[in-house]
Scaffold this motif. Structure first.
Motif, PDB file in Angstrom:
ATOM      1  N   GLY A 120      32.362  40.815  38.709  1.00  0.00           N
ATOM      2  CA  GLY A 120      31.255  41.838  38.732  1.00  0.00           C
ATOM      3  C   GLY A 120      31.411  42.876  39.565  1.00  0.00           C
ATOM      4  O   GLY A 120      31.374  44.083  39.255  1.00  0.00           O
ATOM      5  N   SER A 121      31.800  42.661  40.877  1.00  0.00           N
ATOM      6  CA  SER A 121      32.047  43.782  41.814  1.00  0.00           C
ATOM      7  C   SER A 121      33.511  44.207  41.936  1.00  0.00           C
ATOM      8  O   SER A 121      33.786  45.547  42.265  1.00  0.00           O
ATOM      9  N   GLY A 122      34.565  43.677  41.418  1.00  0.00           N
ATOM     10  CA  GLY A 122      36.009  43.859  41.365  1.00  0.00           C
ATOM     11  C   GLY A 122      36.506  43.726  42.855  1.00  0.00           C
ATOM     12  O   GLY A 122      37.680  44.105  43.009  1.00  0.00           O
ATOM     13  N   ASP A 123      35.632  43.178  43.842  1.00  0.00           N
ATOM     14  CA  ASP A 123      36.393  43.060  44.993  1.00  0.00           C
ATOM     15  C   ASP A 123      37.374  41.750  45.077  1.00  0.00           C
ATOM     16  O   ASP A 123      37.209  40.698  44.159  1.00  0.00           O
ATOM     17  N   ARG A 124      38.378  41.834  46.041  1.00  0.00           N
ATOM     18  CA  ARG A 124      39.398  40.752  45.953  1.00  0.00           C
ATOM     19  C   ARG A 124      38.906  39.343  46.378  1.00  0.00           C
ATOM     20  O   ARG A 124      38.133  39.393  47.300  1.00  0.00           O
ATOM     21  N   LEU A 125      38.955  38.330  45.799  1.00  0.00           N
ATOM     22  CA  LEU A 125      38.776  37.061  46.398  1.00  0.00           C
ATOM     23  C   LEU A 125      39.747  36.272  47.043  1.00  0.00           C
ATOM     24  O   LEU A 125      41.034  36.477  46.774  1.00  0.00           O
ATOM     25  N   LYS A 126      39.409  35.590  47.898  1.00  0.00           N
ATOM     26  CA  LYS A 126      39.943  34.751  48.627  1.00  0.00           C
ATOM     27  C   LYS A 126      40.873  33.566  48.083  1.00  0.00           C
ATOM     28  O   LYS A 126      40.102  32.926  47.164  1.00  0.00           O
ATOM     29  N   ILE A 127      42.101  33.268  48.534  1.00  0.00           N
ATOM     30  CA  ILE A 127      42.744  32.118  48.032  1.00  0.00           C
ATOM     31  C   ILE A 127      42.990  31.288  49.277  1.00  0.00           C
ATOM     32  O   ILE A 127      43.785  31.948  50.135  1.00  0.00           O
ATOM     33  N   PRO A 128      42.961  30.065  49.296  1.00  0.00           N
ATOM     34  CA  PRO A 128      42.287  29.118  48.330  1.00  0.00           C
ATOM     35  C   PRO A 128      40.787  29.475  48.112  1.00  0.00           C
ATOM     36  O   PRO A 128      40.152  29.988  49.253  1.00  0.00           O
ATOM     37  N   HIS A 129      40.147  29.104  46.839  1.00  0.00           N
ATOM     38  CA  HIS A 129      39.029  28.859  46.597  1.00  0.00           C
ATOM     39  C   HIS A 129      38.322  27.838  47.290  1.00  0.00           C
ATOM     40  O   HIS A 129      38.711  26.792  47.297  1.00  0.00           O
ATOM     41  N   MET A 130      37.509  28.313  48.270  1.00  0.00           N
ATOM     42  CA  MET A 130      37.075  27.241  49.299  1.00  0.00           C
ATOM     43  C   MET A 130      35.496  27.519  49.488  1.00  0.00           C
ATOM     44  O   MET A 130      34.947  28.658  49.716  1.00  0.00           O
ATOM     45  N   TYR A 175      35.577  31.528  39.291  1.00  0.00           N
ATOM     46  CA  TYR A 175      36.060  32.427  40.393  1.00  0.00           C
ATOM     47  C   TYR A 175      37.119  33.484  39.965  1.00  0.00           C
ATOM     48  O   TYR A 175      38.274  32.837  39.891  1.00  0.00           O
ATOM     49  N   GLY A 176      36.888  34.689  39.808  1.00  0.00           N
ATOM     50  CA  GLY A 176      37.769  35.565  39.437  1.00  0.00           C
ATOM     51  C   GLY A 176      38.015  35.348  37.830  1.00  0.00           C
ATOM     52  O   GLY A 176      38.096  36.272  36.985  1.00  0.00           O
ATOM     53  N   ILE A 177      38.306  34.088  37.461  1.00  0.00           N
ATOM     54  CA  ILE A 177      38.516  33.782  35.995  1.00  0.00           C
ATOM     55  C   ILE A 177      37.651  32.358  35.830  1.00  0.00           C
ATOM     56  O   ILE A 177      37.024  31.971  36.765  1.00  0.00           O
TER      57      ILE A 177
END
Length: 218
Positions: A120-130, A175-177
């Motif tokens: 939605g926002s295009g913001d980068r997501l942190k990895i790991p997904h936590m 989560y992004g995907i």
């Protein structure tokens, strides 16, 4: 007396899994944390939790002679995989430069990537997904009984499973995907999140497993 074997291959503190299962166990059920192939082979149910890296997990299973007994258990009785215990059920993981896994179910485990972004926002997501995220049930299953659709469960992972057969997918999560967060086939059910850390929804899933006869429509 019914027994539930919780597989201990020497990686991680599994006491929270054992305690949660004991809390949800029917009367007359023993929950055994074990690395004994004999105990696992004799148990009525098997829970395969895990954390850490795929290569270390497979090396520890092989060194303890647990790989063969896990394949046997997954073919013959109610079997629950949790987190890494879900990922190594399939053929191969990209982790550690590539790791052959147990090959019980078809599929591969992929890295989320270094540029995963919110749809939605295009913001980068942190990895790991936590943290907490919704689990969308993709079909009826006894382990989903009394768990509302899109309930939130607790996740910690950097890799996600791609099922080799769409019929295996029991749940997905965004989560992004949209990735596979649970798989199921016959007497096997496996989930990426940690039900023992997932409050009411997670405890309900564990309670359902402790009463499940291993039939997909029981």
């Amino acid at each position: 007396m019914n027994t539930v074997a919780v597989v201990d291959y020497g990686m991680g503190n599994l006491r929270s899994v054992v305690k949660a299962l004991e809390h949800e166990a029917p009367a007359g059920t023993r929950v055994l944390l074990t690395d004994s192939p004999g105990v696992i082979a004799a148990a009525e149910r098997v829970v395969f939790p895990g954390q850490g890296a795929a290569r270390d997990c497979m090396a520890a299973l092989t060194a303890r002679g647990l790989d063969a007994v896990l394949r046997q258990a997954a073919a013959s009785r109610p079997f629950l995989g949790i987190c890494m215990g879900m990922q190594v059920l399939v053929d191969y993981s990209e982790e550690n430069g590539g790791t052959p896994c147990l090959g019980i179910l078809p599929g591969k485990v992929r890295f989320f990537g270094t540029d995963l972004r919110d749809a939605g926002s295009g913001d980068r997501l942190k990895i790991p997904h936590m943290g907490w995220n919704q689990v969308h049930q993709e079909g009826a299953h006894p382990l989903w009984r009394d768990i509302p659709q899109d309930s939130r469960f607790y996740f910690v992972h950097s890799y996600h499973l791609e099922a080799g057969d769409p019929a295996l997918v029991a749940a997905t999560t965004e989560y992004g995907i949209r990735f596979t967060s649970a798989i199921a086939k016959d007497n096997i059910f496996a989930i990426q999140c940690h039900p023992e850390k997932s409050a009411a929804a997670g405890l309900t899933l564990l309670r359902n497993f402790m009463r499940w006869d291993g039939q997909p429509q029981s």
